[in-house]
Scaffold this motif. Structure first.
Motif, PDB file in Angstrom:
ATOM      1  N   LEU A  71      88.922  75.937  21.095  1.00  0.00           N
ATOM      2  CA  LEU A  71      88.682  77.362  21.313  1.00  0.00           C
ATOM      3  C   LEU A  71      89.609  77.919  22.389  1.00  0.00           C
ATOM      4  O   LEU A  71      90.111  79.048  22.273  1.00  0.00           O
ATOM      5  CB  LEU A  71      87.215  77.588  21.684  1.00  0.00           C
ATOM      6  CG  LEU A  71      86.195  77.255  20.589  1.00  0.00           C
ATOM      7  CD1 LEU A  71      84.781  77.389  21.121  1.00  0.00           C
ATOM      8  CD2 LEU A  71      86.395  78.143  19.368  1.00  0.00           C
ATOM      9  N   LYS A  72      89.858  77.131  23.432  1.00  0.00           N
ATOM     10  CA  LYS A  72      90.783  77.567  24.482  1.00  0.00           C
ATOM     11  C   LYS A  72      92.188  77.748  23.926  1.00  0.00           C
ATOM     12  O   LYS A  72      92.862  78.751  24.210  1.00  0.00           O
ATOM     13  CB  LYS A  72      90.814  76.532  25.615  1.00  0.00           C
ATOM     14  CG  LYS A  72      89.581  76.511  26.500  1.00  0.00           C
ATOM     15  CD  LYS A  72      89.752  75.459  27.586  1.00  0.00           C
ATOM     16  CE  LYS A  72      88.536  75.377  28.497  1.00  0.00           C
ATOM     17  NZ  LYS A  72      88.703  74.313  29.519  1.00  0.00           N
TER      18      LYS A  72
ATOM     19  N   ASP B 270      92.662  73.567  14.175  1.00  0.00           N
ATOM     20  CA  ASP B 270      91.742  72.467  13.926  1.00  0.00           C
ATOM     21  C   ASP B 270      92.185  71.625  12.746  1.00  0.00           C
ATOM     22  O   ASP B 270      91.857  70.441  12.653  1.00  0.00           O
ATOM     23  CB  ASP B 270      90.331  73.025  13.677  1.00  0.00           C
ATOM     24  CG  ASP B 270      89.256  71.990  13.935  1.00  0.00           C
ATOM     25  OD1 ASP B 270      89.474  71.114  14.801  1.00  0.00           O
ATOM     26  OD2 ASP B 270      88.199  72.038  13.286  1.00  0.00           O
TER      27      ASP B 270
ATOM     28  N   GLY C  55      89.021  68.398  20.752  1.00  0.00           N
ATOM     29  CA  GLY C  55      87.625  68.737  20.985  1.00  0.00           C
ATOM     30  C   GLY C  55      87.374  70.220  20.781  1.00  0.00           C
ATOM     31  O   GLY C  55      88.283  71.039  20.915  1.00  0.00           O
ATOM     32  N   LEU C  56      86.134  70.566  20.477  1.00  0.00           N
ATOM     33  CA  LEU C  56      85.792  71.949  20.153  1.00  0.00           C
ATOM     34  C   LEU C  56      86.103  72.901  21.309  1.00  0.00           C
ATOM     35  O   LEU C  56      86.652  73.988  21.105  1.00  0.00           O
ATOM     36  CB  LEU C  56      84.309  72.042  19.774  1.00  0.00           C
ATOM     37  CG  LEU C  56      83.814  73.407  19.277  1.00  0.00           C
ATOM     38  CD1 LEU C  56      84.602  73.850  18.050  1.00  0.00           C
ATOM     39  CD2 LEU C  56      82.330  73.342  18.960  1.00  0.00           C
ATOM     40  N   LYS C  57      85.767  72.498  22.533  1.00  0.00           N
ATOM     41  CA  LYS C  57      86.003  73.350  23.696  1.00  0.00           C
ATOM     42  C   LYS C  57      87.491  73.617  23.881  1.00  0.00           C
ATOM     43  O   LYS C  57      87.916  74.765  24.080  1.00  0.00           O
ATOM     44  CB  LYS C  57      85.416  72.696  24.954  1.00  0.00           C
ATOM     45  CG  LYS C  57      85.517  73.556  26.195  1.00  0.00           C
ATOM     46  CD  LYS C  57      84.848  72.869  27.384  1.00  0.00           C
ATOM     47  CE  LYS C  57      84.954  73.717  28.646  1.00  0.00           C
ATOM     48  NZ  LYS C  57      84.314  73.053  29.816  1.00  0.00           N
ATOM     49  N   ASN C  58      88.304  72.568  23.817  1.00  0.00           N
ATOM     50  CA  ASN C  58      89.753  72.731  23.964  1.00  0.00           C
ATOM     51  C   ASN C  58      90.359  73.482  22.782  1.00  0.00           C
ATOM     52  O   ASN C  58      91.343  74.217  22.934  1.00  0.00           O
ATOM     53  CB  ASN C  58      90.424  71.366  24.117  1.00  0.00           C
ATOM     54  CG  ASN C  58      90.141  70.737  25.465  1.00  0.00           C
ATOM     55  OD1 ASN C  58      89.984  71.437  26.467  1.00  0.00           O
ATOM     56  ND2 ASN C  58      90.058  69.426  25.513  1.00  0.00           N
TER      57      ASN C  58
ATOM     58  N   THR D 119      91.854  79.341  15.125  1.00  0.00           N
ATOM     59  CA  THR D 119      90.973  78.187  15.331  1.00  0.00           C
ATOM     60  C   THR D 119      90.971  77.287  14.099  1.00  0.00           C
ATOM     61  O   THR D 119      91.082  76.055  14.214  1.00  0.00           O
ATOM     62  CB  THR D 119      89.532  78.656  15.634  1.00  0.00           C
ATOM     63  OG1 THR D 119      89.545  79.510  16.772  1.00  0.00           O
ATOM     64  CG2 THR D 119      88.625  77.473  15.913  1.00  0.00           C
TER      65      THR D 119
ATOM     66  N   ALA E 273      79.890  81.346  15.685  1.00  0.00           N
ATOM     67  CA  ALA E 273      80.343  81.851  16.992  1.00  0.00           C
ATOM     68  C   ALA E 273      81.074  83.173  16.780  1.00  0.00           C
ATOM     69  O   ALA E 273      80.858  84.153  17.513  1.00  0.00           O
ATOM     70  CB  ALA E 273      81.257  80.833  17.663  1.00  0.00           C
TER      71      ALA E 273
ATOM     72  N   ARG F 287      80.718  71.392  12.300  1.00  0.00           N
ATOM     73  CA  ARG F 287      81.783  72.042  13.085  1.00  0.00           C
ATOM     74  C   ARG F 287      82.177  73.385  12.466  1.00  0.00           C
ATOM     75  O   ARG F 287      82.385  74.375  13.176  1.00  0.00           O
ATOM     76  CB  ARG F 287      82.978  71.103  13.167  1.00  0.00           C
ATOM     77  CG  ARG F 287      84.071  71.523  14.158  1.00  0.00           C
ATOM     78  CD  ARG F 287      85.149  70.465  14.144  1.00  0.00           C
ATOM     79  NE  ARG F 287      86.263  70.760  14.994  1.00  0.00           N
ATOM     80  CZ  ARG F 287      86.429  70.279  16.233  1.00  0.00           C
ATOM     81  NH1 ARG F 287      85.501  69.505  16.756  1.00  0.00           N
ATOM     82  NH2 ARG F 287      87.501  70.572  16.935  1.00  0.00           N
TER      83      ARG F 287
END
Length: 204
Positions: A138-139, A127, A133-136, A123, A79, A72
């Motif tokens: 980042l949002k 975290d 979750g990774l997608k949420n 981020t 990214a 992760r």
């Protein structure tokens, strides 16, 4: 009273040095290329968990966090790396062309790079605080960076000052730079994290 203040100062300095040494140790464990991302995440999570309680910041816990977040941490870090590389390449091309429109494009590209770096810090912090979750994640980091322009400036200016001081005193690269960036980001976003907690309580 002076003695207590000095003790507090030395404890904070020791935590900064300790976390920065952990960063380099874990980065080397990942052969730098695969270690920097998880190492930054490990330092961030250790400080979020224990702040300046130096006795609770242990190598054993740090190693466990590093292993748990190896994949992760690398995904998040690279990214950012790819994004900044693309922006930097476009900035390199843009500065070679004169004219007001391209000057505005240069400004936007620089701002986008700063925004990307601050979003990365958000981020890491989010975290460390929430199971998400990774997608949420980042949002939420993207929204968090946009939600408070003052915090964005505070983080960006703080990191810039840390890097400037590091440029003057190169020894900080080994003993303080990376941990100070994480600690400053934690401090600068305190009010926003409290806002998120309040909103989560309302929807609980």
């Amino acid at each position: 009273m002076v003695g207590k203040a000095l003790e507090t100062l030395f404890i904070k300095i020791w935590v900064i040095v300790k976390l920065n040494l952990f960063f380099w140790l874990f980065s080397c464990c990942g052969l730098i290329v695969a270690g920097v991302g998880p190492a930054l995440k490990t330092v961030n999570e250790l400080f979020v968990s224990h702040e300046f309680n130096y006795k609770d910041i242990t190598l054993k816990e740090g190693w466990a966090i590093f292993k748990r977040n190896f994949i992760r941490g690398n995904i998040i870090f690279y990214a950012l790396f790819v994004l900044l590389a693309l922006l930097a390449y476009n900035l390199f091309l843009s500065v070679q062309i004169q004219g007001l429109p391209f000057l505005m494009i240069d400004f936007l590209l620089v701002f986008a790079m700063i925004y990307g770096g601050v979003t990365y810090q958000y981020t890491l912090l989010l975290d460390s605080y929430y199971e998400i979750g990774l997608k949420n994640l980042l949002k939420l980091a993207f929204i968090s960076t946009l939600s408070n322009f003052t915090n964005l400036l505070k983080i960006a200016i703080g990191i810039s000052l840390i890097l400037f001081v590091t440029w003057k005193f190169k020894g900080l690269i080994l003993f303080g730079t990376f941990s100070m960036i994480q600690i400053w980001s934690f401090t600068a976003t305190k009010s926003w994290r409290q806002t998120i907690d309040q909103r989560l309580e309302l929807h609980a």
